[in-house]
Design a protein around this motif. Sequence first.
Motif, PDB file in Angstrom:
ATOM      1  N   GLU A  66       6.461   0.899   3.769  1.00  0.00           N
ATOM      2  CA  GLU A  66       5.620  -0.298   3.748  1.00  0.00           C
ATOM      3  C   GLU A  66       5.837  -1.116   5.029  1.00  0.00           C
ATOM      4  OE1 GLU A  66       3.267  -1.041   1.719  1.00  0.00           O
ATOM      5  OE2 GLU A  66       2.861  -3.084   2.404  1.00  0.00           O
ATOM      6  N   ILE A  85       0.800  -1.215   0.000  1.00  0.00           N
ATOM      7  CA  ILE A  85       0.000   0.000   0.000  1.00  0.00           C
ATOM      8  C   ILE A  85       0.840   1.275   0.000  1.00  0.00           C
ATOM      9  CG2 ILE A  85      -2.122  -0.906   1.044  1.00  0.00           C
ATOM     10  CD1 ILE A  85      -0.905  -0.044   3.717  1.00  0.00           C
ATOM     11  N   SER A  86       2.123   1.164   0.375  1.00  0.00           N
ATOM     12  CA  SER A  86       2.950   2.373   0.463  1.00  0.00           C
ATOM     13  C   SER A  86       3.669   2.614  -0.859  1.00  0.00           C
ATOM     14  CB  SER A  86       3.982   2.219   1.570  1.00  0.00           C
ATOM     15  OG  SER A  86       3.344   1.808   2.761  1.00  0.00           O
TER      16      SER A  86
END
Length: 279
Positions: free
Chosen positions: A103, A96-97
């Motif tokens: 992350e 998601i990062s």
Amino acid sequence: MIELQSLTFRYAGSDRDALSDLTLTIPDGAFVGVIGPAGAGKTTFAHCLSGIVPHAVRGDFYGAVRVDGMDTADTRLTDLSRLVGTVFQDVESQIISSVVEDELLYGLENFGVPREEIEERLAFALEEVGIAPLRHRSIASLSGGQRQKVAIASLVALRPRILVLDEPTGELDPSSSRQIFSLLRRLNREYGMTVVVVEQKIMLLCEFAERLLVLSEGRVARDGSVREVLGDIEGLEAIGVNCPRSARFSALLGEKTGREIPVCVNAEEAVEAARRVIG
Ligand SMILES: Nc1ncnc2c1ncn2[C@@H]1O[C@H](COP(=O)(O)OP(=O)(O)O)[C@@H](O)[C@H]1O
Ligand SMILES: [Mg+2]
């Protein structure tokens, strides 16, 4: 301990069960390899252990999965994720990062890991997975294999007691794949983590896993030690599992010589078996 009791799952809209009546136990500290042809239910099985099924997937769920005595259907996914860490087959959907370090930090902060522990855990995970030099890189600039390693490092940083990995080496070359399996072995032996890994690379599994679970059409087709399961090459090939060459070799050697040849689970054993036959 993980306990499955008559676990059955059918995806919403499907006309057949993805998993059908699975009853088995995985003790603490086990290292289990899960194999089976495409569509056998391996990913669904992994999702049942992590609680994604039934919490985040629609369908009919029967039976029970208990992790440390907690019924996954009655336990919140956030609570389960502290106990069961997972790497998805589709790694992309998990990250998601936008930067590698973030992350790992995301999970650590989310889990409320104390500040002073964060750096040590982060550095350990990056180092062990072999991606310390990627720490400040953007995820977008990474290859598929590197992203896979980021997902694995994020998991390692969180140190869950149970690791569930779904084809974690799918995008990795042979040497990186070995590195990941060596790491899993160390986590298993040194930290006592339970490892359940779905893997296509059967040679690798045979070297590292203690127990093989073979799924076929949503059912447990075989469940035993690597040696026990590989003892039945014909049965495995019939359900679409590609057996290691060493095991096929020992079976053939036994057939051709009429001798009792123990199943060979790696090349060294195959060479040794051939030597004995020659004399
Ligand atoms: N989201 C879904 N909706 C409906 N059917 C699905 C879904 N995901 C998987 N299936 C079906 O469930 C069965 C098991 O799939 P899966 O667990 O992904 O198998 P594997 O990982 O062994 O390839 C297959 O028949 C597959 O088509
Ligand atoms: Mg799968």
